[in-house]
Design a protein around this motif. Structure first.
Motif, PDB file in Angstrom:
ATOM      1  N   GLY A  50     -34.575  75.073 -16.373  1.00  0.00           N
ATOM      2  CA  GLY A  50     -33.978  75.735 -17.532  1.00  0.00           C
ATOM      3  C   GLY A  50     -34.097  74.854 -18.764  1.00  0.00           C
ATOM      4  O   GLY A  50     -35.196  74.527 -19.195  1.00  0.00           O
ATOM      5  N   SER A  51     -32.961  74.465 -19.321  1.00  0.00           N
ATOM      6  CA  SER A  51     -32.977  73.611 -20.511  1.00  0.00           C
ATOM      7  C   SER A  51     -32.652  72.154 -20.177  1.00  0.00           C
ATOM      8  O   SER A  51     -32.458  71.342 -21.074  1.00  0.00           O
ATOM      9  CB  SER A  51     -31.976  74.147 -21.539  1.00  0.00           C
ATOM     10  OG  SER A  51     -30.666  74.100 -21.003  1.00  0.00           O
ATOM     11  N   GLN A  52     -32.591  71.818 -18.900  1.00  0.00           N
ATOM     12  CA  GLN A  52     -32.267  70.457 -18.452  1.00  0.00           C
ATOM     13  C   GLN A  52     -33.522  69.727 -17.978  1.00  0.00           C
ATOM     14  O   GLN A  52     -34.362  70.318 -17.299  1.00  0.00           O
ATOM     15  CB  GLN A  52     -31.282  70.505 -17.282  1.00  0.00           C
ATOM     16  CG  GLN A  52     -29.958  71.138 -17.605  1.00  0.00           C
ATOM     17  CD  GLN A  52     -29.032  70.182 -18.328  1.00  0.00           C
ATOM     18  OE1 GLN A  52     -29.166  68.970 -18.227  1.00  0.00           O
ATOM     19  NE2 GLN A  52     -28.091  70.728 -19.074  1.00  0.00           N
ATOM     20  N   VAL A  53     -33.628  68.443 -18.301  1.00  0.00           N
ATOM     21  CA  VAL A  53     -34.715  67.586 -17.823  1.00  0.00           C
ATOM     22  C   VAL A  53     -34.104  66.384 -17.132  1.00  0.00           C
ATOM     23  O   VAL A  53     -33.167  65.770 -17.652  1.00  0.00           O
ATOM     24  CB  VAL A  53     -35.612  67.092 -18.977  1.00  0.00           C
ATOM     25  CG1 VAL A  53     -36.702  66.182 -18.457  1.00  0.00           C
ATOM     26  CG2 VAL A  53     -36.203  68.246 -19.737  1.00  0.00           C
ATOM     27  N   VAL A  54     -34.612  66.068 -15.959  1.00  0.00           N
ATOM     28  CA  VAL A  54     -34.169  64.885 -15.227  1.00  0.00           C
ATOM     29  C   VAL A  54     -35.409  64.097 -14.824  1.00  0.00           C
ATOM     30  O   VAL A  54     -36.389  64.662 -14.337  1.00  0.00           O
ATOM     31  CB  VAL A  54     -33.355  65.263 -13.970  1.00  0.00           C
ATOM     32  CG1 VAL A  54     -32.981  64.024 -13.179  1.00  0.00           C
ATOM     33  CG2 VAL A  54     -32.116  66.036 -14.359  1.00  0.00           C
ATOM     34  N   ALA A  55     -35.369  62.787 -15.055  1.00  0.00           N
ATOM     35  CA  ALA A  55     -36.465  61.907 -14.648  1.00  0.00           C
ATOM     36  C   ALA A  55     -35.897  60.839 -13.721  1.00  0.00           C
ATOM     37  O   ALA A  55     -34.900  60.194 -14.039  1.00  0.00           O
ATOM     38  CB  ALA A  55     -37.117  61.258 -15.858  1.00  0.00           C
ATOM     39  N   HIS A  56     -36.522  60.681 -12.558  1.00  0.00           N
ATOM     40  CA  HIS A  56     -36.164  59.628 -11.612  1.00  0.00           C
ATOM     41  C   HIS A  56     -37.299  58.611 -11.637  1.00  0.00           C
ATOM     42  O   HIS A  56     -38.458  58.965 -11.395  1.00  0.00           O
ATOM     43  CB  HIS A  56     -36.002  60.186 -10.193  1.00  0.00           C
ATOM     44  CG  HIS A  56     -34.852  61.124 -10.067  1.00  0.00           C
ATOM     45  ND1 HIS A  56     -33.565  60.691  -9.870  1.00  0.00           N
ATOM     46  CD2 HIS A  56     -34.790  62.476 -10.131  1.00  0.00           C
ATOM     47  CE1 HIS A  56     -32.766  61.727  -9.804  1.00  0.00           C
ATOM     48  NE2 HIS A  56     -33.486  62.829  -9.969  1.00  0.00           N
ATOM     49  N   CYS A  57     -36.986  57.364 -11.947  1.00  0.00           N
ATOM     50  CA  CYS A  57     -37.991  56.311 -12.036  1.00  0.00           C
ATOM     51  C   CYS A  57     -37.673  55.205 -11.033  1.00  0.00           C
ATOM     52  O   CYS A  57     -36.520  54.791 -10.907  1.00  0.00           O
ATOM     53  CB  CYS A  57     -38.026  55.715 -13.439  1.00  0.00           C
ATOM     54  SG  CYS A  57     -38.461  56.896 -14.729  1.00  0.00           S
ATOM     55  N   HIS A  58     -38.705  54.740 -10.349  1.00  0.00           N
ATOM     56  CA  HIS A  58     -38.560  53.626  -9.407  1.00  0.00           C
ATOM     57  C   HIS A  58     -39.582  52.560  -9.776  1.00  0.00           C
ATOM     58  O   HIS A  58     -40.765  52.845  -9.923  1.00  0.00           O
ATOM     59  CB  HIS A  58     -38.779  54.063  -7.967  1.00  0.00           C
ATOM     60  CG  HIS A  58     -38.712  52.913  -7.004  1.00  0.00           C
ATOM     61  ND1 HIS A  58     -37.527  52.290  -6.685  1.00  0.00           N
ATOM     62  CD2 HIS A  58     -39.687  52.260  -6.337  1.00  0.00           C
ATOM     63  CE1 HIS A  58     -37.781  51.297  -5.837  1.00  0.00           C
ATOM     64  NE2 HIS A  58     -39.080  51.260  -5.615  1.00  0.00           N
ATOM     65  N   ASN A  59     -39.118  51.327  -9.928  1.00  0.00           N
ATOM     66  CA  ASN A  59     -39.988  50.210 -10.290  1.00  0.00           C
ATOM     67  C   ASN A  59     -40.211  49.318  -9.061  1.00  0.00           C
ATOM     68  O   ASN A  59     -39.330  48.559  -8.681  1.00  0.00           O
ATOM     69  CB  ASN A  59     -39.356  49.388 -11.420  1.00  0.00           C
ATOM     70  CG  ASN A  59     -40.251  48.256 -11.869  1.00  0.00           C
ATOM     71  OD1 ASN A  59     -41.417  48.202 -11.519  1.00  0.00           O
ATOM     72  ND2 ASN A  59     -39.695  47.355 -12.655  1.00  0.00           N
ATOM     73  N   PRO A  60     -41.411  49.374  -8.452  1.00  0.00           N
ATOM     74  CA  PRO A  60     -41.671  48.540  -7.276  1.00  0.00           C
ATOM     75  C   PRO A  60     -42.185  47.150  -7.624  1.00  0.00           C
ATOM     76  O   PRO A  60     -42.427  46.350  -6.730  1.00  0.00           O
ATOM     77  CB  PRO A  60     -42.743  49.339  -6.533  1.00  0.00           C
ATOM     78  CG  PRO A  60     -43.503  50.004  -7.621  1.00  0.00           C
ATOM     79  CD  PRO A  60     -42.487  50.323  -8.694  1.00  0.00           C
ATOM     80  N   TYR A  61     -42.360  46.860  -8.912  1.00  0.00           N
ATOM     81  CA  TYR A  61     -42.982  45.597  -9.317  1.00  0.00           C
ATOM     82  C   TYR A  61     -41.963  44.550  -9.746  1.00  0.00           C
ATOM     83  O   TYR A  61     -40.780  44.826  -9.907  1.00  0.00           O
ATOM     84  CB  TYR A  61     -43.977  45.852 -10.446  1.00  0.00           C
ATOM     85  CG  TYR A  61     -45.063  46.814 -10.042  1.00  0.00           C
ATOM     86  CD1 TYR A  61     -45.969  46.495  -9.045  1.00  0.00           C
ATOM     87  CD2 TYR A  61     -45.152  48.059 -10.630  1.00  0.00           C
ATOM     88  CE1 TYR A  61     -46.947  47.374  -8.648  1.00  0.00           C
ATOM     89  CE2 TYR A  61     -46.137  48.957 -10.242  1.00  0.00           C
ATOM     90  CZ  TYR A  61     -47.028  48.606  -9.256  1.00  0.00           C
ATOM     91  OH  TYR A  61     -47.991  49.482  -8.876  1.00  0.00           O
ATOM     92  N   VAL A  62     -42.445  43.328  -9.952  1.00  0.00           N
ATOM     93  CA  VAL A  62     -41.593  42.190 -10.289  1.00  0.00           C
ATOM     94  C   VAL A  62     -41.120  42.249 -11.744  1.00  0.00           C
ATOM     95  O   VAL A  62     -40.000  41.879 -12.052  1.00  0.00           O
ATOM     96  CB  VAL A  62     -42.354  40.866 -10.033  1.00  0.00           C
ATOM     97  CG1 VAL A  62     -41.531  39.674 -10.459  1.00  0.00           C
ATOM     98  CG2 VAL A  62     -42.740  40.767  -8.569  1.00  0.00           C
ATOM     99  N   GLU A  63     -41.969  42.740 -12.640  1.00  0.00           N
ATOM    100  CA  GLU A  63     -41.622  42.800 -14.057  1.00  0.00           C
ATOM    101  C   GLU A  63     -40.632  43.933 -14.325  1.00  0.00           C
ATOM    102  O   GLU A  63     -40.739  45.011 -13.754  1.00  0.00           O
ATOM    103  CB  GLU A  63     -42.883  43.035 -14.899  1.00  0.00           C
ATOM    104  CG  GLU A  63     -43.938  41.969 -14.746  1.00  0.00           C
ATOM    105  CD  GLU A  63     -43.552  40.659 -15.400  1.00  0.00           C
ATOM    106  OE1 GLU A  63     -42.822  40.682 -16.406  1.00  0.00           O
ATOM    107  OE2 GLU A  63     -43.985  39.616 -14.907  1.00  0.00           O
ATOM    108  N   THR A  64     -39.684  43.695 -15.221  1.00  0.00           N
ATOM    109  CA  THR A  64     -38.728  44.729 -15.612  1.00  0.00           C
ATOM    110  C   THR A  64     -39.418  45.713 -16.543  1.00  0.00           C
ATOM    111  O   THR A  64     -40.143  45.323 -17.454  1.00  0.00           O
ATOM    112  CB  THR A  64     -37.512  44.099 -16.320  1.00  0.00           C
ATOM    113  OG1 THR A  64     -36.878  43.203 -15.404  1.00  0.00           O
ATOM    114  CG2 THR A  64     -36.530  45.148 -16.774  1.00  0.00           C
ATOM    115  N   ASP A  65     -39.195  46.996 -16.308  1.00  0.00           N
ATOM    116  CA  ASP A  65     -39.788  48.068 -17.103  1.00  0.00           C
ATOM    117  C   ASP A  65     -38.666  48.790 -17.831  1.00  0.00           C
ATOM    118  O   ASP A  65     -37.737  49.297 -17.216  1.00  0.00           O
ATOM    119  CB  ASP A  65     -40.539  49.032 -16.177  1.00  0.00           C
ATOM    120  CG  ASP A  65     -41.271  50.123 -16.925  1.00  0.00           C
ATOM    121  OD1 ASP A  65     -41.321  50.087 -18.166  1.00  0.00           O
ATOM    122  OD2 ASP A  65     -41.796  51.022 -16.253  1.00  0.00           O
TER     123      ASP A  65
END
Length: 116
Positions: A50-65
């Motif tokens: 609908g009008s909602q957006v959800v993003a799930h992010c996973h960082n598998p690396y050593v550097e902070t993103d």
């Protein structure tokens, strides 16, 4: 009527094609500074309902993103929004969300390398 044709044009074309393909020199691949860098970037999956957006992010690396959700709304009067940037540390998952009043035009996540 004579059907004999000279093979000269065919021979010249074949010689030219072979000389061009053999004239190409190959070089050993030298890594550039960009490709020599450590792997970076959280993997993000966005979903729109609908009008909602959800993003799930996973960082598998050593550097902070540092990730940020950007939303463009379809209606001209509906304001496009950007979420607050969130640091996804090593082996960390984060959730970003946002909305429009009406329809979502597009949504994407930007990444910024925060180093360690």
């Amino acid at each position: 009527m004579r059907l004999y044709r000279s093979p000269a044009p065919l021979t010249v074309a074949l010689a030219l094609a072979l000389s061009l393909s053999f004239g190409v020199t190959t070089h050993a691949r030298v890594p550039s500074e960009d490709s020599a860098a450590a792997p970076f970037g959280a993997e993000c999956r966005t979903s729109v309902q609908g009008s909602q957006v959800v993003a799930h992010c996973h960082n598998p690396y050593v550097e902070t993103d540092r990730v940020q959700l950007h939303i463009e709304c379809v209606r001209w009067w509906d304001l496009d929004t950007d979420s607050v940037p969130v640091d996804a540390g090593p082996a960390t998952s984060v959730r970003l969300s946002g909305r429009c009043w009406k329809e979502i035009g597009s949504a994407w996540v930007s990444h910024q390398n925060r180093g360690s």
